[in-house]
Design an enzyme around this catalytic site. Structure first.
Site, PDB file in Angstrom:
ATOM      1  N   GLY A 180      28.173  29.484  43.723  1.00 20.06           N
ATOM      2  CA  GLY A 180      28.790  30.196  43.857  1.00 20.06           C
ATOM      3  C   GLY A 180      28.272  31.711  44.590  1.00 20.06           C
ATOM      4  O   GLY A 180      28.539  32.433  43.846  1.00 20.06           O
ATOM      5  N   VAL A 181      28.793  31.793  46.029  1.00 19.33           N
ATOM      6  CA  VAL A 181      27.451  33.477  46.127  1.00 19.33           C
ATOM      7  C   VAL A 181      27.906  33.816  47.883  1.00 19.33           C
ATOM      8  O   VAL A 181      28.267  34.303  48.245  1.00 19.33           O
ATOM      9  CB  VAL A 181      26.151  33.385  46.881  1.00 19.33           C
ATOM     10  CG1 VAL A 181      24.889  33.004  45.621  1.00 19.33           C
ATOM     11  CG2 VAL A 181      25.730  32.181  48.099  1.00 19.33           C
ATOM     12  N   ASN A 238      31.572  37.551  46.690  1.00 21.07           N
ATOM     13  CA  ASN A 238      31.598  38.606  46.456  1.00 21.07           C
ATOM     14  C   ASN A 238      30.646  38.601  44.694  1.00 21.07           C
ATOM     15  O   ASN A 238      30.267  38.861  45.036  1.00 21.07           O
ATOM     16  CB  ASN A 238      32.230  39.095  46.430  1.00 21.07           C
ATOM     17  CG  ASN A 238      33.665  39.800  47.192  1.00 21.07           C
ATOM     18  OD1 ASN A 238      32.844  39.088  48.256  1.00 21.07           O
ATOM     19  ND2 ASN A 238      35.275  39.350  48.133  1.00 21.07           N
ATOM     20  N   VAL A 239      31.162  38.213  44.078  1.00 23.47           N
ATOM     21  CA  VAL A 239      30.802  38.236  42.414  1.00 23.47           C
ATOM     22  C   VAL A 239      29.498  36.693  42.879  1.00 23.47           C
ATOM     23  O   VAL A 239      28.429  38.229  42.333  1.00 23.47           O
ATOM     24  CB  VAL A 239      31.501  37.517  41.875  1.00 23.47           C
ATOM     25  CG1 VAL A 239      30.928  37.408  39.585  1.00 23.47           C
ATOM     26  CG2 VAL A 239      32.932  38.280  41.414  1.00 23.47           C
ATOM     27  N   LYS A 249      48.906  36.281  37.622  1.00 26.36           N
ATOM     28  CA  LYS A 249      48.430  35.708  39.203  1.00 26.36           C
ATOM     29  C   LYS A 249      48.601  35.469  39.766  1.00 26.36           C
ATOM     30  O   LYS A 249      49.919  34.604  40.274  1.00 26.36           O
ATOM     31  CB  LYS A 249      46.971  34.658  38.809  1.00 26.36           C
ATOM     32  CG  LYS A 249      45.669  34.443  38.964  1.00 26.36           C
ATOM     33  CD  LYS A 249      44.433  35.612  38.870  1.00 26.36           C
ATOM     34  CE  LYS A 249      43.401  35.580  39.546  1.00 26.36           C
ATOM     35  NZ  LYS A 249      42.369  36.540  38.939  1.00 26.36           N
TER      36      LYS A 249
END
Length: 365
Positions: A190-191, A193-194, A90
């Site tokens: 959390g909105v 991309n995913v 990562k």
């Protein structure tokens, strides 16, 4: 698992790497562009390390190191349990993506990736796009998730969201006896991309969806598209819901938040959701909350870019493999119950079994 936040300076970085079984930690600095980045390579037994690059405005360098170490370790298990022939790695770039991210910064970062000569392959993560991957590709071939117009697989987020959706449905089947999410109160934290793609699936199925995010523009975008409720970030842990889907940063499941949770299931796309893997896994278990292990159900995105990397990309095949998350998640939940273990431990055992079998090594967890 060692608490890297508190012990980096006390124990020393090499001791931390040894305890977490990391192979390599690369610090990247370029004064001309202002680039400060960290590339962490955890394990390459199954193949070259692969994992996305995250860009975040970290409070300090220790937080960035902690994130890189935890995320890369998680990628090892994610890639193993997904049945992919790649190891875990990562990268994190330190800085506010809305202020400093540009072509020159991305291309300079690409040069650092190229210097590792294929030991680490990158892709998208938080605050990164397929356009950024395009810039990185200008400097190195060791990047995936480039635009489809360039022969890549594009944004992996829809596949990640689909895998999370499959894991959520498997968890619902385990808890409620059926995987129908219609009418279930589901909070997506959390909105980006995913998270936004996950909301699409949930709304389509008829769930009662609520969203939360620290960025107003993301909330605005999702509320203009769907009729969903909005929850303030501070109210998330105690919100009355059936299913909690963390899809932002990690460590939202911790000593402070778990006692507040009012849900039956936790199933989201964020990485490293447990602040302390053992302690927090047991806290959820003791409260009777079913936890769908993050590195299991959010592996759709890495599956997507993996097939791009090996030059055998087929979208239908990717979605078919990602759909298997439902069955694997079901098996993990059942195994955990039968063996009185946490679901996180059960998933880890499955991942480690594959790594140890291929590499004939012994890993700890």
């Amino acid at each position: 698992m060692i608490d890297t936040q508190d012990k980096i300076q006390k124990a020393g970085i090499f001791q931390i790497m040894q305890n977490m079984e990391h192979e390599q930690l690369v610090f990247c600095n370029d004064d001309a562009t202002g680039l400060k980045a960290i590339i962490a390579i955890h394990n390459t037994v199954l193949g070259p390390a692969m994992g996305g690059t995250r860009m975040w405005h970290y409070s300090n360098e220790q937080d960035a190191i902690k994130d890189a170490l935890r995320l890369s370790r998680g990628m090892t298990f994610k890639n193993a349990i997904a049945g992919l022939n790649i190891g875990g790695g990562k990268a994190v770039i330190i800085g506010d993506a809305r202020k400093i991210k540009n072509e020159i910064l991305m291309r300079r970062f690409g040069k650092f990736i190229n210097s590792l000569n294929g030991k680490y392959w990158t892709a998208e993560d938080v605050n990164m796009t397929s356009k950024d991957m395009e810039y990185i590709r200008m400097e190195t071939p060791f990047v995936t998730g480039v635009p489809e117009s360039m022969g890549g697989s594009g944004d992996p987020s829809p596949v990640t969201a689909f895998g999370v959706y499959m894991g959520m449905k498997a968890s619902a089947k385990y808890v409620y006896g059926k995987d129908d999410l219609k009418g279930k109160r589901i909070l997506v934290q959390g909105v980006g991309n995913v998270g936004s793609y996950l909301v699409d699936h949930l709304v389509e199925e008829g769930a009662e969806v609520f969203v939360s995010d620290i960025f107003d523009d993301k909330i605005k975008a999702i509320t203009q598209k769907h009729k969903v409720g909005v929850v303030q970030p501070d109210d998330v842990p105690s919100f009355d819901m059936d299913i909690y889907a963390p899809c932002a940063l990690g460590a939202t499941l911790n000593e402070q938040t778990i006692p507040q949770l009012r849900c039956d299931i936790v199933a989201g796309g964020a990485n490293n959701q447990l602040d302390d893997e053992r302690a927090d896994g047991n806290r959820l278990k003791d409260r009777g909350i079913i936890y769908a292990p993050d590195f299991l159900i959010n592996s759709g995105g890495i599956t997507n870019v993996y097939y791009e990397q090996i030059g055998n990309y087929n979208r239908e095949k990717v979605y078919q493999q990602t759909e298997r998350i439902y069955d694997v998640c079901s098996d993990v939940l059942k195994f955990a119950a039968e063996n009185d273990s946490t679901t996180h431990e059960a998933a880890l055992r499955l991942a480690l079994k594959r790594i140890e079998g291929v590499g004939r090594i012994r890993m700890t967890y």
